[in-house]
Design an enzyme around this catalytic site. Structure first.
Site, PDB file in Angstrom:
ATOM      1  N   HIS A 147       0.395  31.918  28.661  1.00  0.00           N
ATOM      2  CA  HIS A 147       1.184  32.506  27.577  1.00  0.00           C
ATOM      3  C   HIS A 147       0.270  32.932  26.423  1.00  0.00           C
ATOM      4  CE1 HIS A 147       4.788  33.266  25.269  1.00  0.00           C
ATOM      5  NE2 HIS A 147       4.468  32.377  24.338  1.00  0.00           N
TER       6      HIS A 147
ATOM      7  N   ASP B 237      13.619  30.951  15.771  1.00  0.00           N
ATOM      8  CA  ASP B 237      12.173  31.144  15.585  1.00  0.00           C
ATOM      9  C   ASP B 237      11.785  31.879  14.296  1.00  0.00           C
ATOM     10  OD1 ASP B 237      12.343  30.056  18.085  1.00  0.00           O
ATOM     11  OD2 ASP B 237      11.222  31.616  19.112  1.00  0.00           O
TER      12      ASP B 237
ATOM     13  N   CYS C  97      12.997  36.387  21.921  1.00  0.00           N
ATOM     14  CA  CYS C  97      13.615  35.062  21.869  1.00  0.00           C
ATOM     15  C   CYS C  97      15.084  35.101  21.468  1.00  0.00           C
ATOM     16  CB  CYS C  97      12.815  34.152  20.961  1.00  0.00           C
ATOM     17  SG  CYS C  97      11.163  33.807  21.637  1.00  0.00           S
TER      18      CYS C  97
ATOM     19  N   LYS D 238      10.307  24.244  21.414  1.00  0.00           N
ATOM     20  CA  LYS D 238      10.162  24.704  22.800  1.00  0.00           C
ATOM     21  C   LYS D 238       8.747  25.208  23.068  1.00  0.00           C
ATOM     22  CE  LYS D 238      12.262  29.094  21.304  1.00  0.00           C
ATOM     23  NZ  LYS D 238      11.185  30.062  21.428  1.00  0.00           N
TER      24      LYS D 238
ATOM     25  N   HIS E 152       3.896  25.265  20.419  1.00  0.00           N
ATOM     26  CA  HIS E 152       2.959  25.324  21.537  1.00  0.00           C
ATOM     27  C   HIS E 152       1.818  24.315  21.384  1.00  0.00           C
ATOM     28  CE1 HIS E 152       5.036  28.737  23.127  1.00  0.00           C
ATOM     29  NE2 HIS E 152       4.710  29.534  22.127  1.00  0.00           N
TER      30      HIS E 152
ATOM     31  N   ASP F  82       9.203  27.846  18.308  1.00  0.00           N
ATOM     32  CA  ASP F  82       8.074  27.710  19.213  1.00  0.00           C
ATOM     33  C   ASP F  82       7.210  26.552  18.722  1.00  0.00           C
ATOM     34  OD1 ASP F  82       8.804  29.817  20.812  1.00  0.00           O
ATOM     35  OD2 ASP F  82       6.984  30.985  20.488  1.00  0.00           O
TER      36      ASP F  82
ATOM     37  N   HIS G  91      -0.255  31.557  18.844  1.00  0.00           N
ATOM     38  CA  HIS G  91       0.763  31.538  17.790  1.00  0.00           C
ATOM     39  C   HIS G  91       1.536  30.225  17.830  1.00  0.00           C
ATOM     40  CE1 HIS G  91       2.878  33.029  21.383  1.00  0.00           C
ATOM     41  NE2 HIS G  91       3.942  32.418  20.881  1.00  0.00           N
TER      42      HIS G  91
END
Length: 200
Positions: A60, A10, A149, A101, A54, A52, A74
């Site tokens: 979240h 990340d 993470c 993810k 999203h 990440d 984010h």
């Protein structure tokens, strides 16, 4: 022949200085990881990254985050915040796969991610299956954030039976207390460590 892989966790714009969920020292970690990969890529059977990504991760995201289970918006898929930090750019050609993810839920561990970079490239593949296919038995874990993470990814690597080492000087943590606790938990679970935590 090496059986060790490097997992870069990340290293994205939103987790570095100036991002919506910035971790102090993130940009410096990006620079050091890039230099490390350029100098040491021959030591690894594979180099992969997680990110990440999203779309709508539900609770979240929050406009009033508690910074425990809810966070500011984010790394939204397709935005500049989800891009890898520019300082990591010299290392990107050496990545064998990227595992994204958290599209519709919180996802801290890279082992929750999926990649299109599987051997047949026919269907997304998870990190665990990808590493098994590459005959990887040992992993080094670096990236952001040490206490979230990185911790979750290293914990899942251990649970998968992989010999797991965290390169501390190539990580950045959110807070000293949670970082100390995360490393203690990982040590108890069998993780190994190299280097020292950077000062921010």
């Amino acid at each position: 022949m090496s059986t060790r892989a490097l997992i870069v966790v990340d290293v994205q714009n939103d987790f570095c200085e100036g991002g919506s969920l910035a971790v102090a020292g993130g940009s410096g970690v990006a620079e050091r990881i890039a230099a490390y990969i350029e100098a040491n890529r021959g030591d690894y059977a594979a180099i992969v990254a997680t990110a990440d990504w999203h779309i709508d991760p539900g609770s979240h995201f929050s406009s009033a985050p508690d910074y425990v289970v809810s966070w500011p918006v984010h790394c939204v898929a397709g935005t500049a915040g989800a891009d890898f930090h520019p300082a990591l750019a010299p290392a990107l050609p050496f990545l064998d796969a990227v595992f994204r993810k958290g599209e519709y839920a919180a996802a801290y561990s890279g082992f929750e991610g999926r990649s299109q970079d599987g051997p047949a490239r026919e269907a997304p593949i998870g990190l665990g299956d990808w590493l098994a296919g590459a005959v990887v038995t040992r992993v080094d874990v670096v990236g952001i954030a040490t206490d979230y993470c990185v911790r979750a990814t290293a914990a899942d690597a251990l649970a998968a039976g992989l010999q797991t080492r965290i390169l501390l000087d190539l990580t950045a943590g959110v807070a000293a207390e949670s970082t100390t606790r995360a490393l203690a938990d990982l040590r108890e679970a069998g993780a190994e460590f190299s280097g020292t935590l950077p000062r921010t």
